[in-house]
Each structure stands twice: as structure tokens, then as C-alpha cells.
Design a protein around this motif. Sequence first.
Motif, PDB file in Angstrom:
ATOM      1  N   ASN A  22      35.433  39.827  36.918  1.00 31.08           N
ATOM      2  CA  ASN A  22      36.730  39.249  36.536  1.00 31.08           C
ATOM      3  C   ASN A  22      37.756  39.283  37.672  1.00 31.08           C
ATOM      4  OD1 ASN A  22      35.931  38.718  33.844  1.00 31.08           O
ATOM      5  ND2 ASN A  22      36.148  40.906  33.426  1.00 31.08           N
ATOM      6  N   ALA A  23      37.305  39.017  38.865  1.00 29.38           N
ATOM      7  CA  ALA A  23      38.217  39.052  40.005  1.00 29.38           C
ATOM      8  C   ALA A  23      39.107  37.817  40.021  1.00 29.38           C
ATOM      9  CB  ALA A  23      37.413  39.139  41.297  1.00 29.38           C
ATOM     10  N   LYS A  24      40.370  38.001  40.457  1.00 31.10           N
ATOM     11  CA  LYS A  24      41.273  36.860  40.655  1.00 31.10           C
ATOM     12  C   LYS A  24      41.135  36.354  42.084  1.00 31.10           C
ATOM     13  CE  LYS A  24      44.909  38.247  37.438  1.00 31.10           C
ATOM     14  NZ  LYS A  24      44.396  39.636  37.265  1.00 31.10           N
ATOM     15  N   GLN A  25      40.826  37.284  42.956  1.00 34.31           N
ATOM     16  CA  GLN A  25      40.778  36.938  44.376  1.00 34.31           C
ATOM     17  C   GLN A  25      39.850  37.901  45.102  1.00 34.31           C
ATOM     18  OE1 GLN A  25      44.706  36.988  46.127  1.00 34.31           O
ATOM     19  NE2 GLN A  25      43.890  36.326  48.090  1.00 34.31           N
ATOM     20  N   VAL A  26      39.197  37.389  46.133  1.00 36.76           N
ATOM     21  CA  VAL A  26      38.382  38.249  46.982  1.00 36.76           C
ATOM     22  C   VAL A  26      39.200  38.570  48.221  1.00 36.76           C
ATOM     23  CG1 VAL A  26      36.236  38.442  48.291  1.00 36.76           C
ATOM     24  CG2 VAL A  26      36.257  37.206  46.114  1.00 36.76           C
ATOM     25  N   LYS A  27      39.427  39.861  48.470  1.00 36.63           N
ATOM     26  CA  LYS A  27      40.295  40.265  49.593  1.00 36.63           C
ATOM     27  C   LYS A  27      39.502  40.458  50.879  1.00 36.63           C
ATOM     28  CE  LYS A  27      44.210  41.356  49.007  1.00 36.63           C
ATOM     29  NZ  LYS A  27      45.392  40.472  49.116  1.00 36.63           N
ATOM     30  N   SER A  28      38.301  40.986  50.742  1.00 41.46           N
ATOM     31  CA  SER A  28      37.488  41.178  51.948  1.00 41.46           C
ATOM     32  C   SER A  28      36.014  41.225  51.582  1.00 41.46           C
ATOM     33  CB  SER A  28      37.899  42.459  52.695  1.00 41.46           C
ATOM     34  OG  SER A  28      37.485  43.599  51.971  1.00 41.46           O
ATOM     35  N   VAL A  29      35.197  40.980  52.594  1.00 45.25           N
ATOM     36  CA  VAL A  29      33.740  40.943  52.416  1.00 45.25           C
ATOM     37  C   VAL A  29      33.125  41.770  53.537  1.00 45.25           C
ATOM     38  CG1 VAL A  29      31.705  39.440  52.429  1.00 45.25           C
ATOM     39  CG2 VAL A  29      33.838  38.622  51.408  1.00 45.25           C
ATOM     40  N   PHE A  48      31.822  31.155  57.425  1.00 42.71           N
ATOM     41  CA  PHE A  48      32.410  31.794  56.230  1.00 42.71           C
ATOM     42  C   PHE A  48      33.780  31.183  55.936  1.00 42.71           C
ATOM     43  CE2 PHE A  48      35.222  35.027  54.412  1.00 42.71           C
ATOM     44  CZ  PHE A  48      34.522  35.368  53.265  1.00 42.71           C
ATOM     45  N   GLU A  49      34.580  30.998  56.992  1.00 45.53           N
ATOM     46  CA  GLU A  49      35.913  30.413  56.801  1.00 45.53           C
ATOM     47  C   GLU A  49      35.820  28.990  56.251  1.00 45.53           C
ATOM     48  OE1 GLU A  49      37.924  30.938  60.554  1.00 45.53           O
ATOM     49  OE2 GLU A  49      37.826  33.130  60.342  1.00 45.53           O
ATOM     50  N   VAL A  50      34.903  28.224  56.780  1.00 45.66           N
ATOM     51  CA  VAL A  50      34.744  26.829  56.319  1.00 45.66           C
ATOM     52  C   VAL A  50      34.291  26.800  54.860  1.00 45.66           C
ATOM     53  CG1 VAL A  50      33.413  24.704  56.634  1.00 45.66           C
ATOM     54  CG2 VAL A  50      34.227  25.970  58.642  1.00 45.66           C
ATOM     55  N   VAL A  51      33.285  27.612  54.551  1.00 47.98           N
ATOM     56  CA  VAL A  51      32.672  27.565  53.226  1.00 47.98           C
ATOM     57  C   VAL A  51      33.605  28.094  52.142  1.00 47.98           C
ATOM     58  CG1 VAL A  51      30.800  28.612  51.856  1.00 47.98           C
ATOM     59  CG2 VAL A  51      30.289  27.574  54.053  1.00 47.98           C
ATOM     60  N   THR A  52      34.442  29.074  52.481  1.00 46.77           N
ATOM     61  CA  THR A  52      35.308  29.685  51.459  1.00 46.77           C
ATOM     62  C   THR A  52      36.645  28.962  51.323  1.00 46.77           C
ATOM     63  OG1 THR A  52      36.140  31.268  53.084  1.00 46.77           O
ATOM     64  CG2 THR A  52      34.314  31.989  51.670  1.00 46.77           C
ATOM     65  N   HIS A  53      36.887  27.979  52.181  1.00 48.55           N
ATOM     66  CA  HIS A  53      38.147  27.240  52.121  1.00 48.55           C
ATOM     67  C   HIS A  53      38.348  26.655  50.722  1.00 48.55           C
ATOM     68  CE1 HIS A  53      41.488  24.832  53.521  1.00 48.55           C
ATOM     69  NE2 HIS A  53      40.943  23.789  52.902  1.00 48.55           N
ATOM     70  N   ILE A  56      37.988  31.115  45.711  1.00 54.18           N
ATOM     71  CA  ILE A  56      38.498  32.437  45.357  1.00 54.18           C
ATOM     72  C   ILE A  56      38.451  33.397  46.558  1.00 54.18           C
ATOM     73  CG2 ILE A  56      36.214  33.224  44.562  1.00 54.18           C
ATOM     74  CD1 ILE A  56      37.638  34.680  42.287  1.00 54.18           C
ATOM     75  N   ALA A  57      37.639  33.060  47.544  1.00 52.14           N
ATOM     76  CA  ALA A  57      37.494  33.932  48.711  1.00 52.14           C
ATOM     77  C   ALA A  57      38.226  33.390  49.944  1.00 52.14           C
ATOM     78  CB  ALA A  57      36.021  34.147  49.030  1.00 52.14           C
ATOM     79  N   GLU A  58      39.058  32.361  49.738  1.00 52.60           N
ATOM     80  CA  GLU A  58      39.785  31.820  50.891  1.00 52.60           C
ATOM     81  C   GLU A  58      40.673  32.903  51.509  1.00 52.60           C
ATOM     82  OE1 GLU A  58      41.824  28.117  50.400  1.00 52.60           O
ATOM     83  OE2 GLU A  58      42.696  28.248  52.405  1.00 52.60           O
ATOM     84  N   GLY A  59      40.627  33.006  52.803  1.00 47.01           N
ATOM     85  CA  GLY A  59      41.475  33.956  53.526  1.00 47.01           C
ATOM     86  C   GLY A  59      40.985  35.393  53.473  1.00 47.01           C
ATOM     87  N   ALA A  60      39.863  35.631  52.821  1.00 46.58           N
ATOM     88  CA  ALA A  60      39.348  37.012  52.744  1.00 46.58           C
ATOM     89  C   ALA A  60      39.001  37.515  54.140  1.00 46.58           C
ATOM     90  CB  ALA A  60      38.116  37.063  51.842  1.00 46.58           C
ATOM     91  N   ARG A  61      39.256  38.807  54.362  1.00 47.85           N
ATOM     92  CA  ARG A  61      38.868  39.403  55.641  1.00 47.85           C
ATOM     93  C   ARG A  61      37.347  39.485  55.687  1.00 47.85           C
ATOM     94  NH1 ARG A  61      40.761  44.444  55.076  1.00 47.85           N
ATOM     95  NH2 ARG A  61      38.677  45.343  55.169  1.00 47.85           N
ATOM     96  N   PHE A  62      36.782  39.158  56.813  1.00 46.97           N
ATOM     97  CA  PHE A  62      35.321  39.131  56.938  1.00 46.97           C
ATOM     98  C   PHE A  62      34.897  40.234  57.896  1.00 46.97           C
ATOM     99  CE2 PHE A  62      31.321  37.004  58.486  1.00 46.97           C
ATOM    100  CZ  PHE A  62      30.655  37.052  57.264  1.00 46.97           C
ATOM    101  N   ASP A  63      34.363  41.319  57.338  1.00 50.32           N
ATOM    102  CA  ASP A  63      33.969  42.468  58.170  1.00 50.32           C
ATOM    103  C   ASP A  63      32.476  42.429  58.438  1.00 50.32           C
ATOM    104  OD1 ASP A  63      36.569  43.380  57.817  1.00 50.32           O
ATOM    105  OD2 ASP A  63      36.019  44.571  56.049  1.00 50.32           O
TER     106      ASP A  63
END
Lengths: 113, 306
Positions: A22-29, A48-53, A56-63
Motif C-alpha cells: 500500500n505504498a503511495k510513493q517509492v523513496k529509494s531502491v 531506471f530514471e527513464v523507466v520510472t518516469h 510511483i517510483a519517479e524521482g526515487a533514489r537509486f542505490d
Amino acid sequence: MHEMSLAKSMYEIIEETARKNNAKQVKSVQVELGVLSHAEPDALTFAFEVVTHGTIAEGARFDIIRLSGKAWCMVCARTVPLPKLGAPCPDCNGYQLAVTQGDEMRIASIEII
Amino acid sequence: MCSTCGCGEGNLHIDGVSPHEHPHTHQHDHEHEHDGCHHTHPHEHMHSHSHHHEHTRDSAHIDPAPRMVEVERDLLERNDAVARENRQWFRDHALFALNLVSSPGAGKTTLLVHTIEALKNECQCVVIEGDQQTQNDAERIRATGIPAVQINTGKGCHLDARMVQQAMNNLPPLNQGLLFIENVGNLVCPAAFDLGEAHKVVVLSVTEGTDKPQKYPDMFHEANIMLINKIDLLPYVDFDVEQAIAYAQQVNPNIKVIRISAVIGDGMDEWLNWLKENANEARKVRDDDVHALRRRIAELEARLNP
Ligand SMILES: Nc1nc2c(ncn2[C@@H]2O[C@H](COP(=O)(O)OP(=O)(O)OP(=O)(O)O)[C@@H](O)[C@H]2O)c(=O)[nH]1
Ligand SMILES: [Mg+2]
Ligand SMILES: [Zn+2]
């Protein structure tokens, strides 16, 4: 650019996990990427940036967590570090090596709100 | 590949037909539908997009604390699951399946045409061709009289297990033989994608340079067999066969090597014998599976009728 396909598969897993929780947003991966794996960190980050644009995962930090390469040397009969495919055993200088770690491409966790 | 989401579905064609397994929709499209004005005011798009985010943040007032969710799943899990289905299907149908990979023009199709001409009377052969565009390679195969399916990946740089599964539907019923899957000419991307094949076969032609296994180690690491092709051209090019083999063995000490000329025929016997042995082995495995199942059925019958 097969990283695009990898990022798309990655997004499917992220989206499914986010929905189940039930997430509203994905903050990081957090992704574990072995140094011997088939993906380049920069290309995967870009994909990742292109695909999540617009998702719900737009702008998420990608670690990216880099996992080192390891191999079993059949001559030395022990595990040795393997920085890249085609590198020799640091002890015997031979190439009788079987990769035991470093080919991972895995989503470890996601951070959601 | 679709420029909006990066997926390849929009351009994928199998024998010229788009499979469209599921509707090709994007989050973007949904948002556009809501604001309902992007057709007439394309510039509004950027604004409504950012408002959308602002609004979510305002209405929540305080962000709830982020929480970590463990995932621990492989990026390629879906491809690998379909590849396992393919592998089981090939086993059940006694098909020895090979995934041929190389740079563009190394001679995969030429090799297949000559291989099929030599084997088609002894052994059922079928081919799945992968290219970004054109039916040319499938047509070259069909000219030998055997069935071939053409996958066009559009902008996609490799075949995946799902494409092969879909392509199998376009082949006639099969019950033992050889399945050749010619991947998109690309020495990088196809390395990551298991199609369910028994082996990846990497074709390296002598016009490409001795150091290819060093430059593209992933593919030579994934392949079980390397064909050094176009050896008829060795007098004209600077290519050190022994050195190329040594480089390949540095990334893959177990790689099997055959030197061939697909057009002149040198080395073809060794290749054809290897194929026939493995096709026989695939039939033996399937027959053993069937016998094991029959025995199991007999055991169960015996328990039902003591
Ligand atoms: N001299 C020589 N030429 C060859 C040999 N095998 C293939 N060729 C030539 O190499 C060229 C490319 O061959 P193809 O069979 O189309 O190569 P391919 O790997 O299928 O190419 P893509 O599908 O485009 O990646 C053609 O002109 C062939 O005639 C060989 O053994 N010797
Ligand atoms: Mg071809
Ligand atoms: Zn060693």
C-alpha cells in the motif's frame, strides 16, 4: 542497451512490492549489482530514471550496492578474488576459475511511504 | 523500443505480427486522461504533472515515515522463469536447442543454411530467427525447405525467453530434433538472457580480430561452445587462432572450440557430429523420462488394484 530491459523488469518487481505494501510513493531502491554481472551501473541508473518516469517510483533514489567478484580456483583449491572476467588467479596466475560471486543483479529492498 | 517507458513491446513482431499479449499502457497515459486537456494544450502537461506531485504532498501535510521493505528478488526472475518453462518444453519434446550469438555478420545464418542442408534428411530441424528488422534470414532458412519463424525485435537488442515462447506457437508440432535460435547480431546484450537453450554457441569470425573474447568477455563466459568461422579467410587477415582460443579459455576454461568455414565446409563434420550426438542424447533423455513416468503409473495402478 539491455539495461533498459533490466530496468523494466526491475520496475515490475518494484511496482508489485509497492502495491502489496500500500505504498503511495517509492523513496529509494537498493540494488545489488555484482562487478561481474551483465549490467553497467551508469546505464542501469539512466534506464531506471527513464523507466520510472511518471510512475510511483519517479524521482526515487537509486542505490547500487556493488558486490565484489570471487571465483574458485581449481588449481589452488580455494576461493580467490576476481575483479573482472578474464583476470587470472592472483596466486597461481592460471585461469582455471569458476565464478562463485559477483554476477548478481538483485533488488535488495525498497523504501516506501 | 518504446521511448516513453523503455519497453520493447511496441515494436516486437513475430512473422510480421505484433503479439500484443497485454495492452500497452503507461502511467503517463492515465495521468493525461485525468487532466483531459493534453491534446489541446500540450504545454499544460509539464505544469499539471508537477501540480500532481505538489498536491499529493500538501494533502498529506506531514510525510509518513518511510519504511524499508525487503525484496531480495533477481532482476531477471521473470525471464528466467519463462526460460525454465522453455527448457522443460524442449526436454519433453526431445529438442536439442541452441542459442547462436555473435557480432552482426559473423556467419550465423550461412552456417545454419549449410547445417540444415546437411542434416535435414536425418533429423528434424527448425529455426527461430531474431533480427531487429526484415524477414531476410527466415526466408534464407525457409529456402532450405524447413520451418522458420522470424522475430523482429524493433529497437530491441536481444531475444528474451518470452519471445521464444511466443515464436514456438508459429512452428509446426515438434517431437524431437534440433532447434536453432539465431539471436540478434550483438556480442553484448544477448549474454544476459537465458532463452531455455541447452547451450549458447558463440560464433567468432576471423575478420573480427583476435582480441574479441577479451573485449567482450561476458558472451564468451556464457557460451559453452565457440565456433571460429571463416577460416578460409585466414590467409588474408591478421588473426591468431591459437591466441583467440587462449583468450576465450581465460574467461571460460571449459569452452569447446570448433574451427569452421561455413561456406567451404572445413570443420563442418565435427560440428555436425556434435549436433547429432546431442540430438540423440536429447531423445534418450525424453525416452527415459517417458519410461520413468510409465513405471510410476504402473506402480500407482498396482496400488489401486492390489
Ligand atoms: N569467406 C567466408 N564468408 C562467410 C563465411 N560464413 C559467412 N560468410 C559471409 O559472411 C557474410 C555474413 O553472413 P551471415 O550468415 O549473414 O551472418 P550473420 O551472423 O547471420 O549476420 P546477422 O544475422 O546480420 O548478424 C555473408 O556475406 C556470408 O557469405 C565463411 O565461412 N567464409
Ligand atoms: Mg543472420
Ligand atoms: Zn590459483
